[in-house]
Each structure stands twice: as C-alpha cells, then as structure tokens.
Write a protein that holds these residues in place. Structure first.
Motif, PDB file in Angstrom:
ATOM      1  N   GLN A   1       0.827  -1.202   0.000  1.00 41.94           N
ATOM      2  CA  GLN A   1       0.000   0.000   0.000  1.00 41.94           C
ATOM      3  C   GLN A   1       0.864   1.255   0.000  1.00 41.94           C
ATOM      4  N   GLN A   2       1.976   1.217   0.733  1.00 44.56           N
ATOM      5  CA  GLN A   2       2.872   2.367   0.759  1.00 44.56           C
ATOM      6  C   GLN A   2       3.442   2.638  -0.626  1.00 44.56           C
ATOM      7  N   ALA A   3       3.803   1.578  -1.336  1.00 39.00           N
ATOM      8  CA  ALA A   3       4.347   1.757  -2.678  1.00 39.00           C
ATOM      9  C   ALA A   3       3.304   2.352  -3.608  1.00 39.00           C
ATOM     10  N   ARG A   4       2.042   1.930  -3.451  1.00 37.67           N
ATOM     11  CA  ARG A   4       0.986   2.489  -4.285  1.00 37.67           C
ATOM     12  C   ARG A   4       0.776   3.972  -3.977  1.00 37.67           C
ATOM     13  N   GLN A   5       0.822   4.312  -2.696  1.00 39.18           N
ATOM     14  CA  GLN A   5       0.696   5.717  -2.327  1.00 39.18           C
ATOM     15  C   GLN A   5       1.866   6.519  -2.868  1.00 39.18           C
ATOM     16  N   ARG A   6       3.037   5.930  -2.813  1.00 32.94           N
ATOM     17  CA  ARG A   6       4.227   6.592  -3.330  1.00 32.94           C
ATOM     18  C   ARG A   6       4.096   6.867  -4.839  1.00 32.94           C
ATOM     19  N   LEU A   7       3.605   5.863  -5.583  1.00 28.67           N
ATOM     20  CA  LEU A   7       3.429   6.032  -7.012  1.00 28.67           C
ATOM     21  C   LEU A   7       2.370   7.075  -7.325  1.00 28.67           C
ATOM     22  N   SER A   8       1.323   7.129  -6.501  1.00 25.58           N
ATOM     23  CA  SER A   8       0.300   8.143  -6.685  1.00 25.58           C
ATOM     24  C   SER A   8       0.896   9.537  -6.533  1.00 25.58           C
ATOM     25  N   LEU A   9       1.760   9.703  -5.536  1.00 23.06           N
ATOM     26  CA  LEU A   9       2.420  10.982  -5.322  1.00 23.06           C
ATOM     27  C   LEU A   9       3.365  11.314  -6.469  1.00 23.06           C
ATOM     28  N   GLN A  10       4.036  10.304  -6.973  1.00 24.86           N
ATOM     29  CA  GLN A  10       4.918  10.513  -8.119  1.00 24.86           C
ATOM     30  C   GLN A  10       4.139  11.002  -9.331  1.00 24.86           C
ATOM     31  N   ARG A  11       2.993  10.386  -9.569  1.00 28.58           N
ATOM     32  CA  ARG A  11       2.165  10.767 -10.703  1.00 28.58           C
ATOM     33  C   ARG A  11       1.733  12.223 -10.592  1.00 28.58           C
ATOM     34  N   GLU A  12       1.300  12.601  -9.393  1.00 27.22           N
ATOM     35  CA  GLU A  12       0.847  13.975  -9.195  1.00 27.22           C
ATOM     36  C   GLU A  12       1.984  14.961  -9.432  1.00 27.22           C
ATOM     37  N   SER A  13       3.165  14.668  -8.905  1.00 22.62           N
ATOM     38  CA  SER A  13       4.295  15.581  -9.039  1.00 22.62           C
ATOM     39  C   SER A  13       4.749  15.701 -10.490  1.00 22.62           C
ATOM     40  N   LEU A  14       4.780  14.580 -11.193  1.00 24.96           N
ATOM     41  CA  LEU A  14       5.192  14.603 -12.592  1.00 24.96           C
ATOM     42  C   LEU A  14       4.193  15.386 -13.443  1.00 24.96           C
ATOM     43  N   GLY A  15       2.900  15.153 -13.198  1.00 26.10           N
ATOM     44  CA  GLY A  15       1.883  15.899 -13.923  1.00 26.10           C
ATOM     45  C   GLY A  15       1.938  17.384 -13.615  1.00 26.10           C
ATOM     46  N   PHE A  16       2.199  17.714 -12.355  1.00 29.46           N
ATOM     47  CA  PHE A  16       2.301  19.122 -11.966  1.00 29.46           C
ATOM     48  C   PHE A  16       3.509  19.778 -12.633  1.00 29.46           C
ATOM     49  N   MET A  17       4.620  19.045 -12.705  1.00 29.32           N
ATOM     50  CA  MET A  17       5.806  19.582 -13.371  1.00 29.32           C
ATOM     51  C   MET A  17       5.505  19.901 -14.834  1.00 29.32           C
ATOM     52  N   LYS A  18       4.861  18.993 -15.528  1.00 30.20           N
ATOM     53  CA  LYS A  18       4.520  19.267 -16.925  1.00 30.20           C
ATOM     54  C   LYS A  18       3.605  20.477 -17.019  1.00 30.20           C
ATOM     55  N   GLY A  19       2.647  20.565 -16.110  1.00 29.44           N
ATOM     56  CA  GLY A  19       1.707  21.676 -16.145  1.00 29.44           C
ATOM     57  C   GLY A  19       2.373  23.027 -15.969  1.00 29.44           C
ATOM     58  N   VAL A  20       3.229  23.145 -14.949  1.00 30.88           N
ATOM     59  CA  VAL A  20       3.848  24.448 -14.688  1.00 30.88           C
ATOM     60  C   VAL A  20       4.881  24.791 -15.762  1.00 30.88           C
ATOM     61  N   MET A  21       5.586  23.778 -16.278  1.00 29.33           N
ATOM     62  CA  MET A  21       6.559  24.033 -17.335  1.00 29.33           C
ATOM     63  C   MET A  21       5.870  24.492 -18.620  1.00 29.33           C
ATOM     64  N   ASP A  22       4.781  23.844 -18.992  1.00 28.95           N
ATOM     65  CA  ASP A  22       4.056  24.268 -20.187  1.00 28.95           C
ATOM     66  C   ASP A  22       3.463  25.661 -19.999  1.00 28.95           C
ATOM     67  N   GLU A  23       2.997  25.945 -18.803  1.00 25.43           N
ATOM     68  CA  GLU A  23       2.407  27.258 -18.546  1.00 25.43           C
ATOM     69  C   GLU A  23       3.370  28.386 -18.882  1.00 25.43           C
ATOM     70  N   CYS A  24       4.618  28.268 -18.440  1.00 31.28           N
ATOM     71  CA  CYS A  24       5.557  29.380 -18.557  1.00 31.28           C
ATOM     72  C   CYS A  24       6.558  29.241 -19.695  1.00 31.28           C
ATOM     73  N   THR A  25       6.681  28.071 -20.311  1.00 32.47           N
ATOM     74  CA  THR A  25       7.715  27.906 -21.334  1.00 32.47           C
ATOM     75  C   THR A  25       7.185  27.463 -22.687  1.00 32.47           C
ATOM     76  N   HIS A  26       5.933  27.035 -22.774  1.00 35.40           N
ATOM     77  CA  HIS A  26       5.443  26.535 -24.060  1.00 35.40           C
ATOM     78  C   HIS A  26       5.239  27.697 -25.018  1.00 35.40           C
ATOM     79  N   ILE A  27       5.847  27.591 -26.180  1.00 39.95           N
ATOM     80  CA  ILE A  27       5.781  28.650 -27.181  1.00 39.95           C
ATOM     81  C   ILE A  27       4.341  28.973 -27.558  1.00 39.95           C
ATOM     82  N   ALA A  28       3.465  27.973 -27.529  1.00 38.87           N
ATOM     83  CA  ALA A  28       2.069  28.194 -27.910  1.00 38.87           C
ATOM     84  C   ALA A  28       1.331  29.046 -26.904  1.00 38.87           C
ATOM     85  N   ASN A  29       1.897  29.266 -25.737  1.00 40.36           N
ATOM     86  CA  ASN A  29       1.289  30.137 -24.735  1.00 40.36           C
ATOM     87  C   ASN A  29       1.705  31.586 -24.926  1.00 40.36           C
ATOM     88  N   PHE A  30       2.422  31.879 -26.012  1.00 40.74           N
ATOM     89  CA  PHE A  30       2.883  33.233 -26.307  1.00 40.74           C
ATOM     90  C   PHE A  30       2.443  33.613 -27.715  1.00 40.74           C
TER      91      PHE A  30
END
Length: 468
Positions: free
Chosen positions: A367-396
């Motif tokens: 169960q701990q490993a599953r919780q860990r993977l859930s947290l990993q998924r959230e962090s990775l998705g958040f990283m993509k979100g914030v990076m695209d927000e400020c660096t994606h050329i299509a946002n300019f």
C-alpha cells in the motif's frame, strides 16, 4: 530516430541536482503565472518596457579586430514584478562586440546564454568574434539572471547559495525567462535608438528557447535562429536525460505537504486555452516510462540502471516516476495524518526500481508503494503543467514574421525530446526547421560554425528587411 549515446553519457557524468529547494514559494508561483498571461500577449505587454528605457555603457575596450563595450541596466522585471528577482540579479549586464568597420548597414545579433554558459567568453569566442569576420555582424551578449558574471566583476547575478547553474527552485527558471524577455526588449529598443539595424536574436539550448520567447514579444519582424531548442521545456524536465538531475524527492515532499499546489496553483495553469494541468494528467496516464526513449542506447551494462544504492543525497531518480493515471492525494493524506516517517520510507521504497518496469502491474505491491506512485504521478503531472504554462511557445504570441525564423535541431537530441510535443512549424507556420546529425552535446561542441552560418545565409540570399 534514437538518442545520442554521448548525451546520455555526459549527463551521467554530471552529479549536480536541479531544484534542490523545491517548487519555489507558492505566492511567487501565483504572481509569475498571472504575469505570464500578460507577457504572453504582445499587445498587452507592449508598454511594459518603454522605448527610452535607460541602458548604460560602463567601459569600452579596443581590441585588434573589434571593440568591446560593457554595460548594464536595471531589469524591467524588477519594476513589473517587484521582489521576484533575487537581489543579485536585479542589475542586468551585457557585453557588446562591435566590428571596427561595418561592411553594410550596422547589423546586431543578441545572443542569450545556454545552461552553464556563465559570463561572456564562450559566446564571445565561439560566436561573436567569428560572426564579425564572416558577416560583419555585431553581437550583444546578455548575461542570464542567476548566472555568475566573472571573477573580475564586483558583483554577481548568481545567488550565493546556488551551485553553478543548478537553479534552486522550479520557479527560478520562470523568473529567468520573464526577466530575459523584458531585458531583450530593453536592449532592442536601445539598439534601435543608437541606429543599429537590422537586429536579430539567437541562442543555443536554453538560450535558444529564451530567445524564442523574447521574439514573440517584439512588435516588429525580426530574424531568429534558435539552436538545439524546441517548443517547450516540459519535455526537458520530464522525459529528457536532464530529468534525471531533478530533485524529485524534495518536489514530491513539498507537493504532498502543501495543498496550495493542487488546490490553487493548478487553477492558474493554461495551455493553448485549455487546462495544462489536466493535460499533464493525461501525459502521465498515457505515456510510457519517462526513459523508454533511452532503451535503445547501447552503453555498458548497469550504466543507466538504478539498481543498487540511492543517489548520494537520497534523491529519487525521475525514472522512478513511471506510472499511469493520476491518483488522489495519497501522499499528502499520509503526511497530514502525521506519518512523516512513513513517507520518507516511501520515498526510498521504489528508488531502486528499473526504469522500464510498470510497477502498477506488480502483484505484490504494498500500500505504501501504491501511495508513493500516486504521489509521483501527481508531481510529474504538476511539473509538466507548470513548465508548459511558462515555457510553451504556444502560450505566447506568434512572432510578427515567422518566415524570418530558422530553427536548428539535432536529430538525436536526448536533452530536448520532440516526441509527443507540438512542433514549432505547427505553432509558427512559415518558420523553417533544419536538422543536423548527432545529439545535443556533439552539436554544441562541434557545430558552432553551422549555427553561425545561418546568419550568413541571410546575407548570401541578399535578404534585408525594409527598415521600420
């Protein structure tokens, strides 16, 4: 097309970590994302940098083949977003390499620095001085915020506790980008006032991406040659070899402990008019392991393997972030219930996993490993979100004349993955993309002449714009 072995090898030889302090202050992230909505629209931000913005020359040096002017000005970001820049970076510095005799007109190219390109000597030696001989073009070298200005300078732009080029916070990259966009505008206005023309911009790697963002903001046609960069930095830090240098453990802990990231900041993220964070979720759900693109690299056994001891500081490699879908805030729930020690165990529980194992299908996962993977998924998705927000050329905004843009890319670039990323030709119709063989590192080391030749192309073709 595969990825460069040299890119993978070079990254493995560098031991420094990125974003060791985490995401950055939530309040700063909010301010940055709100400001991106302004700076991403050329019409909205046309008055952020006045045409008479003050720029100062501090000293001039005569050399046999050129004149070198050193100057400074206050970063316009300090006036538009007070306090977000570190004190060391408020004063922007530049070096202007001018030919002693002009061939025709007085053309100037602004060069923005790539990752690790501190001070001016590298750009001056490899790009600026050769360009004087080859095209008669002057070069203006702008120093990055967060970068050191040289041993002989009285002050530095790099925060005291920053290790070399390793930005301490994810937000630092966005602050750097915002500063360089406005600082480039200040310099372009100054060059126009001084009678230099035509004007262009270039950069290699991160410098190429920053130059691309700066050109979107300029209200006139302007040539651009971005080298070894693409449409967004999100792939660089989530699927490229550089993602292995990210301090994922600290990012995950902060994301778990502070609900503001999910509950408030994600609402500010946009991507081409849609929710970037939701796209980040889809990215994590639908993509294979972050490093599947490296599976064909033939290097010594165990070289890329994560089996064995953790990294020296206990950081979890980003390849351990392989997952599908985005779970709930399992890691945060665990923290808020007081089990901080259990989270630390989770942070290392899967750190030795092989990057190509789909752990969600493991039959005996705890169960701990599953919780860990859930947290990993959230962090990775958040990283993509914030990076695209400020660096994606299509946002300019789209540059005024994309036909003046020549993009130079390496076919086997493992630092700037292009798979699954919108192409610049789609975002900037009319721009030209030229590919060279090899990867990111080999191109940087051996293709400087090719990068310079793109400017020679304009002159050989007899192309000049009508003066605005």
């Amino acid at each position: 097309m595969g990825v460069s072995r040299l890119d993978v090898l070079y990254r493995r030889l560098l031991l420094t970590k990125l974003f060791i302090h985490g995401w950055g202050k939530p309040d700063d992230l909010k301010r940055i994302f709100e400001f991106r909505k302004i700076i991403g629209n050329r019409e909205k931000c046309k008055d952020l940098v006045p045409k008479d913005y003050p720029v100062f020359i501090d000293k001039a040096e005569e050399q046999t083949d050129c004149k070198i002017l050193n100057g400074h000005f206050i970063s316009p970001l300090e006036y538009n977003l007070p306090g977000v820049l570190p004190p060391e970076s408020v004063k922007a510095r530049f070096q202007f390499i001018v030919p002693k005799k002009w061939k025709k007109y007085r053309p100037v190219c602004i060069h923005l620095a790539g990752t690790g390109d501190h001070f001016f000597w590298r750009r001056r030696t490899l790009m600026a001085k050769p360009m004087i001989k080859e095209t008669g073009m002057a070069s203006l070298l702008l120093e990055n915020p967060y970068y050191i200005l040289g041993k002989n300078e009285n002050s530095v732009a790099k925060p005291k506790d920053q290790v070399r080029s390793s930005l301490r916070n994810v937000s630092d990259l966005f602050v750097m980008g915002g500063a360089l966009i406005l600082e480039s505008a200040a310099l372009l206005h100054w060059l126009e006032r001084e009678g230099y023309w035509p004007l262009g911009m270039t950069g290699i790697s991160m410098g190429g991406h920053m130059a691309s963002l700066a050109v979107t903001n300029w209200p006139k046609p302007i040539p651009l040659v971005p080298c070894l960069s693409w449409s967004t930095a999100s792939s660089v830090f989530t699927t490229g070899v550089l993602s292995r240098a990210v301090n994922w453990r600290e990012l995950e802990k902060q994301y778990a402990m502070h609900t503001v990231y999910e509950e408030e900041i994600t609402r500010l993220l946009e991507y081409c008019g849609t929710d970037s964070f939701r796209m980040g979720q889809d990215f994590v759900k639908n993509s294979p392991d972050s490093f599947d693109t490296l599976s064909s690299v033939d290097i010594p056994a165990g070289f890329l393997s994560l089996d064995g001891p953790q990294h020296e500081n206990g950081d979890v490699p980003s390849s351990a972030l392989s997952s599908q879908g985005r779970g709930g805030a399992a890691g945060r729930t665990l923290l808020m219930s007081g089990h901080r020690g259990h989270l630390d165990q989770m942070l290392s529980a899967v750190s030795s996993s092989h990057p190509h194992i789909d752990m969600l299908s493991a039959k005996n996962m705890s169960q701990q490993a599953r919780q860990r993977l859930s947290l990993q998924r959230e962090s990775l998705g958040f990283m993509k979100g914030v990076m695209d927000e400020c660096t994606h050329i299509a946002n300019f905004s789209v540059p005024v004349d994309p036909s003046l843009i020549i993009v130079v890319q390496a076919k086997e670039d493992a630092y700037v993955p292009r798979a699954g990323v919108r192409s610049l030709q789609e975002i900037w119709p009319g721009c030209e993309v030229r590919y060279l063989n090899g990867g990111h590192v080999s191109a940087y080391l051996f293709k400087q002449g090719l990068f310079r030749s793109q400017w020679l192309y304009w002159y050989d073709a007899g192309y000049h714009y009508e003066e605005q």
